[in-house]
Structures are given as structure tokens and as C-alpha cells.
Scaffold this motif. Structure first.
Motif, PDB file in Angstrom:
ATOM      1  N   ILE A 210       0.882  -1.163   0.000  1.00  0.00           N
ATOM      2  CA  ILE A 210       0.000   0.000   0.000  1.00  0.00           C
ATOM      3  C   ILE A 210       0.923   1.218   0.000  1.00  0.00           C
ATOM      4  O   ILE A 210       1.750   1.378   0.907  1.00  0.00           O
ATOM      5  CB  ILE A 210      -0.898   0.032   1.249  1.00  0.00           C
ATOM      6  N   TYR A 211       0.796   2.066  -1.019  1.00  0.00           N
ATOM      7  CA  TYR A 211       1.719   3.193  -1.141  1.00  0.00           C
ATOM      8  C   TYR A 211       1.204   4.415  -0.379  1.00  0.00           C
ATOM      9  O   TYR A 211       0.030   4.788  -0.476  1.00  0.00           O
ATOM     10  CB  TYR A 211       1.959   3.536  -2.610  1.00  0.00           C
TER      11      TYR A 211
ATOM     12  N   VAL B  20      -2.393   6.804  -0.102  1.00  0.00           N
ATOM     13  CA  VAL B  20      -3.199   6.892   1.120  1.00  0.00           C
ATOM     14  C   VAL B  20      -3.495   8.345   1.468  1.00  0.00           C
ATOM     15  O   VAL B  20      -4.606   8.688   1.888  1.00  0.00           O
ATOM     16  CB  VAL B  20      -2.491   6.184   2.291  1.00  0.00           C
ATOM     17  N   MET B  21      -2.480   9.184   1.279  1.00  0.00           N
ATOM     18  CA  MET B  21      -2.680  10.598   1.585  1.00  0.00           C
ATOM     19  C   MET B  21      -3.755  11.186   0.664  1.00  0.00           C
ATOM     20  O   MET B  21      -3.746  10.955  -0.537  1.00  0.00           O
ATOM     21  CB  MET B  21      -1.357  11.356   1.441  1.00  0.00           C
TER      22      MET B  21
ATOM     23  N   ARG C 173     -10.358  13.738   6.009  1.00  0.00           N
ATOM     24  CA  ARG C 173      -9.467  13.337   4.928  1.00  0.00           C
ATOM     25  C   ARG C 173      -8.067  13.107   5.497  1.00  0.00           C
ATOM     26  O   ARG C 173      -7.591  13.858   6.339  1.00  0.00           O
ATOM     27  CB  ARG C 173      -9.432  14.427   3.851  1.00  0.00           C
ATOM     28  N   ILE C 174      -7.410  12.032   5.025  1.00  0.00           N
ATOM     29  CA  ILE C 174      -6.051  11.720   5.457  1.00  0.00           C
ATOM     30  C   ILE C 174      -5.086  12.713   4.822  1.00  0.00           C
ATOM     31  O   ILE C 174      -5.109  12.931   3.604  1.00  0.00           O
ATOM     32  CB  ILE C 174      -5.653  10.282   5.065  1.00  0.00           C
ATOM     33  N   GLU C 175      -4.216  13.310   5.633  1.00  0.00           N
ATOM     34  CA  GLU C 175      -3.227  14.260   5.127  1.00  0.00           C
ATOM     35  C   GLU C 175      -1.810  13.703   5.173  1.00  0.00           C
ATOM     36  O   GLU C 175      -0.970  14.066   4.344  1.00  0.00           O
ATOM     37  CB  GLU C 175      -3.275  15.562   5.931  1.00  0.00           C
TER      38      GLU C 175
ATOM     39  N   SER D 135      -8.387   1.066   1.946  1.00  0.00           N
ATOM     40  CA  SER D 135      -8.696   0.681   0.568  1.00  0.00           C
ATOM     41  C   SER D 135      -8.806   1.942  -0.274  1.00  0.00           C
ATOM     42  O   SER D 135      -8.632   3.064   0.218  1.00  0.00           O
ATOM     43  CB  SER D 135     -10.013  -0.104   0.521  1.00  0.00           C
ATOM     44  N   SER D 136      -9.111   1.748  -1.549  1.00  0.00           N
ATOM     45  CA  SER D 136      -9.265   2.905  -2.433  1.00  0.00           C
ATOM     46  C   SER D 136     -10.446   3.776  -2.016  1.00  0.00           C
ATOM     47  O   SER D 136     -10.536   4.942  -2.394  1.00  0.00           O
ATOM     48  CB  SER D 136      -9.445   2.436  -3.875  1.00  0.00           C
ATOM     49  N   ASP D 137     -11.370   3.200  -1.224  1.00  0.00           N
ATOM     50  CA  ASP D 137     -12.519   3.982  -0.740  1.00  0.00           C
ATOM     51  C   ASP D 137     -12.139   4.922   0.398  1.00  0.00           C
ATOM     52  O   ASP D 137     -12.805   5.934   0.624  1.00  0.00           O
ATOM     53  CB  ASP D 137     -13.635   3.042  -0.266  1.00  0.00           C
TER      54      ASP D 137
END
Length: 425
Positions: free
Chosen positions: A6-7, A11-12, A26-28, A72-74
């Protein structure tokens, strides 16, 4: 079989999802700590992901990796519905992958991405850094080249913090009882180093999970400024219990490190004999007047700083509303508050409960708590003023004696690797 990568860059900016799948932020960035160095024939462990920095409700918050059930991509989905909205503050030993690792120059190469893999030991699971994607800028007119390296091949990726700074970072958001088990397994000099690496609030929480003897061995090495900060974060009754085990000269030095108001409260608690309600009680309870409303009471109960046993009821008194208060009138339990309209005054909802004098023995207090199914019982003086409350958790601590904490081993699997590391080094 190769583990799925998982890159970090992907993820960010992913959504942060609650347990039901709704977007709440949202992930920063991603927060990692270096792996433990090789020791006793064991290879160096891989750097581990400890959490995520996310934006939510216009705040930059920390989300512990243990609270994320799925990446995941979601998005990153939480295991539960609650979110800690306290602002994120980086701690010594932690590294922000996006801010500090990606785009870092390592010789003639640049870190372009970080590859994470899911890992586990059969008892718990986590994400660790497995690969580093490196880019080398080509000469004029040619494309840059890329390679995927094992993290062990890139020793310059992390600037090693001290061992205890890294350990403190790994223990972020573990339950204080689990951290206390780690502290207990360390030799004295490493206990002090770990204490230095913890912030004041975290150290205060951990001290409250140790025996008074273990607490003394840690706090006696702290300077005045650090003592003042740690004592300010501890519950008054826990400070009094700690100081009560010290010789008079050392006790005075500790009291002198407090501000005048806190010192007066602790001295009052120290004036009660050990093994009595006064010696067990906490003076910090939720106190409101009879004209206060249900809405005001619920606002007080919502404060996350209150322990559960205190936040289950509001103590209603005449002014003043700080212990020692005016005449004690009774309590209003949280369940009743949830059933009544917000504008209703507490005077209409007060329940009578038994009260105990500060001289009552701890065993008799335990009998009263059990007889009336209470989580906390008010302590009042002869004039009927509220002095504080004895909570069921403090009674259980007293009934079990001082040695139970040494024998206790937290059942959380997350703490197990930490405790094992402490024993080995």
C-alpha cells in the motif's frame, strides 16, 4: 508469497470514514516510528506505522492506526464511531512520511514513495514500512529511473531518535495500564529516560497506574518545572497518595513545586488518615446549583476529562460550587438527565443518596457503594458541605492492596511486544 504493498502517496488525501462508511475527514499524512535496533540475536524490526494525520471539522487530528479497520481505495475506515478531535501534535521519535520522508534526498537518489504492508503476530496486526521507491534523476534529455528497495537497504531513511523517544512514540495512545507494564519491565535508568520522553499529561496518566513506590522512583528524578507540569495533570487524590508515601522533607519539596491553590487542596487531602473516606476521596467532581438546567449539566458531563465514575452524576449544592461547597442537596444521575427537557432545573430532579463522613473507614465506604449500587458516593463534613466523592475504582484499588498492579498484566495484545522489548533490554 509477496505481501500486497500500500503506497503512502495514495493513502494521503483518502477520505477518513466512520464505522458506517460516511466521510468524516481526509487523510493528510502518515505517522511512523523507526524499527527497534537489532539486539540479542534478533534482527532490526521494520519501521511501523502508528497513525494518520487527518483533517476533520477544520482540525488537524491524530488517528491511531489501531483504530483503523481497513485501508482501501474507498478510504480509511474506523473500527468505531468516536473520533478524538484534539489537535495533532508531533512527538519526539515520530516521523511524518509525507512531510519528512517523501522527496528526501539520499545520496544521488530521492524518495518518491513509501510502500506499506500489513503485518501481524497472530495476536495483533499493524502496518509497517517494507519498501522504499527511489528515483534517480537522469542526465539531460533522459527520463528519471526508479527502483524499489527493501527498507533495510536504505539505512539513511530515518534519523534515529534516542531509544526511549522512539519507544514513547510507539506507545502513543496505548492505555496507561499497558504503558505502565512496559515501564515496570525496564531498569531504573531506562524508566527515567522513558519518563523524560513522555509529555506531562501522558506521564501523569502512567504514574497513576503504578504503585506509589514506583511513582516515587520516577518523580524524584524530575526537576521542579517538570514536577509542576506533571502534578498539574494528575488527579488530586493520586498526588496526595503519592506524597503520603514520602518522607516529610521530600514531601515538602514536592508540595513547593505546586501552585498555591493546588497545594492547599493536596494539603487538605493529606490531613485525612489513610484508610478513610477522606484519604480516598477526590475533590474534583461535577458540582452545580439547584437552578442550573439539564442542558448545563449535560454539557459538564460531556467533558472528556471526567472519569466515567464521576461523569455518571451531577452533585447539586448551594453556593459555592467548588469543594468544600455550600450545603449538599443531592445528586442527579445521567440517565435521568437524558430523559428530561433541556430547560428543566436540577432542583426538580434531585435524588437523595447516602453520604459518608471523611472519617469513615474504607471498608465501610465499600459497603455503602455496594449496598446502593453507586459508582461514586459523596463525602460531607459535619455542616453538610460536600468535600468530594469516593469512586468505586478507588475503593477497588484500596481493597486489592498495593501489590496487585505489579502482578497485573494487561490483556491487550497491542502492549505485548512493548513489554517483551522492555524485558530484553
Amino acid at each position: 508469497m509477496a505481501r500486497e504493498l500500500i503506497y503512502a502517496f495514495r493513502v494521503m488525501r483518502l477520505p477518513l470514514l466512520d464505522a458506517g462508511g460516511a466521510t468524516i475527514g481526509r487523510i493528510e499524512d502518515l505517522v511512523a516510528v523507526p524499527g527497534r535496533p537489532a539486539r540479542h540475536g534478533q534482527p532490526r524490526s521494520a519501521p511501523r506505522l502508528v497513525g494518520f494525520v487527518a483533517s476533520s471539522q477544520q482540525r488537524r487530528i491524530f488517528v491511531n492506526a489501531n483504530r483503523v479497520s481497513e485501508l482501501s481505495s474507498d478510504g480509511a475506515r474506523l473500527k468505531s464511531w468516536d473520533v478524538d478531535l484534539n489537535p495533532f501534535k508531533p512527538r519526539p521519535g515520530e516521523v511524518l512520511i509525507g512531510e519528512e520522508l517523501i522527496d528526501r534526498r539520499l545520496g544521488d537518489e530521492t524518495v518518491s514513495d513509501i510502500g506499506l504492508v500489513a503485518a501481524g503476530d497472530g495476536r495483533s496486526s499493524w502496518w509497517e514500512i517494507d519498501k522504499v521507491r527511489l528515483a534517480r534523476r537522469a542526465s539531460l534529455g533522459r527520463r528519471s529511473t526508479y527502483r524499489l528497495a527493501d527498507v533495510a537497504e536504505v539505512p539513511g531513511l530515518f534519523t534515529d531518535p534516542t531509544a526511549m523517544e522512539a519507544e514513547a512514540a510507539r506507545l502513543r495512545d496505548f492505555h496507561p495500564a499497558e504503558v505502565a507494564a512496559v515501564v515496570r519491565a525496564l531498569p531504573d535508568h531506562q524508566r527515567r529516560q522513558l519518563a523524560d520522553a513522555l509529555d506531562d499529561q501522558r506521564l501523569a496518566d502512567v504514574l497513576e497506574e503504578l504503585t506509589e513506590e514506583e511513582q516515587i522512583r520516577i518523580v524524584e528524578g524530575l526537576d521542579r518545572e517538570r514536577l509542576e507540569g506533571v502534578f498539574d495533570e494528575m488527579e488530586f487524590d493520586d498526588v496526595a497518595d503519592l506524597l503520603g508515601q514520602m518522607p516529610a522533607a521530600q514531601q515538602e519539596r514536592m508540595l513547593d513545586a505546586m501552585d498555591d491553590e493546588d497545594e492547599a487542596v493536596v494539603r487538605r487531602l493529606l490531613s485525612y488518615e489513610a484508610g478513610t473516606a477522606g484519604g480516598l476521596m477526590t475533590p474534583e467532581v461535577i458540582v452545580l446549583g439547584p437552578s442550573a438546567t439539564v442542558a448545563e449539566a449535560l454539557a459538564q458531563i460531556r467533558d472528556p476529562d471526567w472519569v466515567v465514575s464521576i461523569a455518571t452524576q451531577v452533585f447539586v449544592t448551594q453556593a459555592p460550587f467548588k469543594t468544600p461547597t455550600g450545603k449538599f442537596l443531592g445528586v442527579v444521575h445521567m440517565q435521568r438527565l437524558l430523559r428530561e427537557p433541556p430547560a428543566m432545573e436540577l432542583r426538580q430532579l434531585v435524588d437523595d443518596v447516602p453520604i459518608v463522613p471523611p472519617t469513615m473507614s474504607d471498608r465501610e465506604v465499600a459497603v455503602q457503594l455496594a449496598s446502593y449500587d453507586l459508582l461514586a458516593i459523596p463525602v460531607c463534613d459535619e455542616a453538610g458541605r460536600l468535600l468530594g466523592a469516593v469512586t468505586v475504582d478507588d475503593v477497588i484499588d484500596r481493597m486489592l492492596g498495593t501489590e496487585w498492579r505489579k502482578r497485573h498484566r494487561p490483556t491487550s495484545t497491542a502492549a505485548a511486544p512493548m513489554a517483551a522489548t522492555g524485558r530484553s533490554g
